[in-house]
Scaffold this motif. Structure first.
Motif, PDB file in Angstrom:
ATOM      1  N   VAL A 137     -57.033  37.679 -46.632  1.00 46.86           N
ATOM      2  CA  VAL A 137     -56.394  36.684 -47.499  1.00 46.86           C
ATOM      3  C   VAL A 137     -57.096  36.659 -48.857  1.00 46.86           C
ATOM      4  N   ASP A 138     -56.319  36.838 -49.894  1.00 47.51           N
ATOM      5  CA  ASP A 138     -56.850  36.837 -51.260  1.00 47.51           C
ATOM      6  C   ASP A 138     -56.742  35.465 -51.902  1.00 47.51           C
ATOM      7  N   GLU A 139     -55.593  34.800 -51.741  1.00 48.77           N
ATOM      8  CA  GLU A 139     -55.368  33.549 -52.453  1.00 48.77           C
ATOM      9  C   GLU A 139     -54.279  32.741 -51.747  1.00 48.77           C
ATOM     10  N   VAL A 140     -54.413  31.407 -51.804  1.00 49.41           N
ATOM     11  CA  VAL A 140     -53.379  30.495 -51.312  1.00 49.41           C
ATOM     12  C   VAL A 140     -53.058  29.530 -52.441  1.00 49.41           C
ATOM     13  N   GLY A 145     -43.642  21.286 -54.771  1.00 48.53           N
ATOM     14  CA  GLY A 145     -43.992  20.268 -53.783  1.00 48.53           C
ATOM     15  C   GLY A 145     -43.789  20.707 -52.359  1.00 48.53           C
ATOM     16  N   ARG A 146     -42.920  21.710 -52.128  1.00 46.14           N
ATOM     17  CA  ARG A 146     -42.600  22.121 -50.763  1.00 46.14           C
ATOM     18  C   ARG A 146     -42.862  23.592 -50.499  1.00 46.14           C
ATOM     19  N   VAL A 147     -43.369  24.353 -51.463  1.00 47.92           N
ATOM     20  CA  VAL A 147     -43.517  25.801 -51.317  1.00 47.92           C
ATOM     21  C   VAL A 147     -44.963  26.227 -51.548  1.00 47.92           C
ATOM     22  N   ILE A 148     -45.467  27.084 -50.673  1.00 51.06           N
ATOM     23  CA  ILE A 148     -46.793  27.679 -50.875  1.00 51.06           C
ATOM     24  C   ILE A 148     -46.681  29.185 -50.730  1.00 51.06           C
ATOM     25  N   GLU A 149     -47.634  29.891 -51.333  1.00 43.99           N
ATOM     26  CA  GLU A 149     -47.692  31.345 -51.240  1.00 43.99           C
ATOM     27  C   GLU A 149     -49.076  31.771 -50.776  1.00 43.99           C
ATOM     28  N   ILE A 150     -49.096  32.715 -49.846  1.00 44.62           N
ATOM     29  CA  ILE A 150     -50.344  33.327 -49.401  1.00 44.62           C
ATOM     30  C   ILE A 150     -50.323  34.778 -49.851  1.00 44.62           C
ATOM     31  N   LYS A 151     -51.338  35.159 -50.640  1.00 44.08           N
ATOM     32  CA  LYS A 151     -51.441  36.521 -51.148  1.00 44.08           C
ATOM     33  C   LYS A 151     -52.530  37.269 -50.385  1.00 44.08           C
ATOM     34  N   LEU A 152     -52.249  38.524 -50.030  1.00 43.48           N
ATOM     35  CA  LEU A 152     -53.173  39.344 -49.255  1.00 43.48           C
ATOM     36  C   LEU A 152     -53.734  40.484 -50.100  1.00 43.48           C
TER      37      LEU A 152
END
Length: 495
Positions: A137-140, A145-152
């Protein structure tokens, strides 16, 4: 000569005694009220907080603290906090849209808070069984208000299965978001339907009568409780508990075996003298009569043996990682091994018995006696030692949390055992960093060949994980993850 009957008689007496002691525990339950007991060999305390959770604690955490996704009763990834998600074409970005929901103290669940909790949790899990996985996991980030992204950093084809692990359940200041909530801690943990406090107050709904009680205890007590009617489901049984199941005369229809993938074999943790040479460790692999060993266990008719590390379903076409002797008959293997050992002894002298660390359990005694007998046939010997004593090998008995060659290979790195190869570790790091999935898979397959030839692990079989539940038990199904959530048992959805 091996005498397994005395072992079974001893455990039959113990199991019968336990049943007698628990005879008054029976109850007349219904499908909305289910009692579950989890088999634990060590610490039986249930504590869902932390990073090193026993099975019972992990089961409770998954029940009261959802992650972005979860696992259903069939081991499938399903929505939890996240209603839906998309994955970028390069596999480096996962975008989740959250449900409109609240924590169990009534506070709104926001993307900003979930992103912060995930960042903290990924850091915490660097000291857990998932330590290698979370490093990708690189970044979260919270996008709205309802959306998140997880970058690898690199593609992780099984990242959703990773996020569905019970350790990924989120607490905010001690508050979870269901699918269940703690009702009481009297006579075990009791969990019931999670309802957002504001809605409950507004609607004035009555208390949900559906609940699951959860406790953890040693195998003999758990089996006896089931026989006495004090539990409807028993979870987390392993190979060394099987003689107790047989002694308690559990119906074959009630004993459920999960078709799990994982590792079951002997991992070298110390290698001196004869055992310091990979070619000599190969003799151990050749000498074990796997079919005879596996059929020594009662109640199991289809336990599959293994000769390699990575399951065949994950093999790369054109690469054969089976050992060279795989096609030899058992008798030919014995003759080859016996001659090899004789030549070694003639030039180097006697060989010390192989010290094998195993649990103090009837099933472990069966396993040891079979291996010891097989070694004696080729001129070697073994001795059983306790788990906390100095040993040459330890039994590795673990389920793979997701379907990836990476997990299997990383159990034999220099972080896991001193009997390792730095070159293999370097190759694993190279494969982890590869962005092309075909190249990544081929590198992992080549690493398996290196490790097979090193023989720091002697595969024996697939792991055994069993449960006890009556036919027709609602919300229970055998599955390849070996995971059995509580909420489906009483018809409570995860989200």
């Amino acid at each position: 000569m091996m005498n397994f009957r005395s072992t079974f008689r001893r455990n039959s007496i113990f199991a019968a005694f336990a049943v007698t002691m628990l005879g008054a525990c029976g109850f007349a339950g219904d499908e909305d009220q289910v009692r579950v007991t989890v088999v634990e060999d060590g610490e039986t305390r249930i504590n869902p907080i932390g990073t090193r959770l026993n099975f019972a604690s992990a089961t409770m955490r998954a029940s009261i603290a959802k992650g972005l996704v979860g696992l259903d009763e069939e081991g499938r990834v399903v929505p939890a906090l996240a209603a839906r998600w998309i994955v970028s074409d390069d596999g480096l970005s996962y975008i989740f849209r959250l449900f409109d929901a609240r924590w169990d103290d009534g506070r709104e669940i926001t993307a900003e808070r979930v992103a912060r909790l995930l960042r903290e949790r990924f850091v915490e899990l660097r000291n857990s069984r998932l330590q290698h996985d979370v490093s990708v996991v690189d970044e979260v980030v919270s996008m709205t208000g309802r959306v998140i992204e997880i970058k690898l950093d690199a593609p992780h084809p099984n990242f959703l299965q990773l996020l569905a692990q019970p350790e990924m359940g989120l607490f905010r200041a001690g508050h979870g978001a269901g699918p269940m909530r703690l009702l009481s801690e009297d006579n075990g943990i009791k969990l019931t339907q999670f309802e957002e406090p504001s809605q409950e107050e507004q609607d004035g709904e009555e208390e949900d009568e559906r609940w699951v009680s959860l406790r953890s205890e040693p195998a003999a007590t758990a089996i006896a409780r089931y026989r006495a009617g004090g539990a409807q489901v028993v979870l987390n049984g392993k190979y060394h508990h099987l003689p107790l199941v047989d002694a308690a005369d559990i119906s074959s229809g009630d004993l459920r075996l999960d078709p799990v993938a994982g590792l079951f074999g002997l991992r070298f943790i110390r290698a001196n003298g004869f055992w310091a040479v990979p070619g000599n460790r190969e003799i151990l692999a050749m000498a074990i009569n796997r079919p005879a060993l596996l059929t020594s266990f009662p109640g199991v008719s289809a336990w599959q043996s293994r000769l390699k590390i990575i399951p065949e379903a994950l093999d790369v076409e054109g690469i054969n990682a089976y050992p060279d002797w795989a096609a030899m008959t058992m008798q030919d293997r014995i003759v080859f091994a016996r001659n090899h050992v004789s030549r070694w002894k003639a030039s180097e002298g006697p060989v010390m018995p192989l010290a094998i660390a195993l649990p103090d359990a009837a099933g472990a005694d069966i396993l040891f006696k079979r291996i010891q007998s097989d070694l004696r046939r080729v001129g070697l010997d073994a001795r059983k030692v306790a788990l906390n004593q100095r040993a040459d090998v330890q039994l590795l008995d673990e389920i793979a949390p997701y379907d990836s060659a990476q997990w299997f290979l990383k159990q034999f790195t220099c972080m896991k055992t001193t009997v390792c190869l730095n070159d293999a570790d370097s190759r694993i790091a190279e494969a982890d960093a590869a962005t092309n999935l075909q190249i990544k898979a081929r590198l992992y397959a080549e690493i398996e060949i290196i490790l097979i030839d090193h023989y720091n692990f002697i595969p024996i079989a697939v792991p055994i994980r069993w449960s006890i539940a009556r036919q027709g038990q609602r919300g229970f199904a055998v599955n390849p993850r070996g995971w059995h959530p509580l909420n489906p048992l009483v018809g409570i959805p995860i989200s």
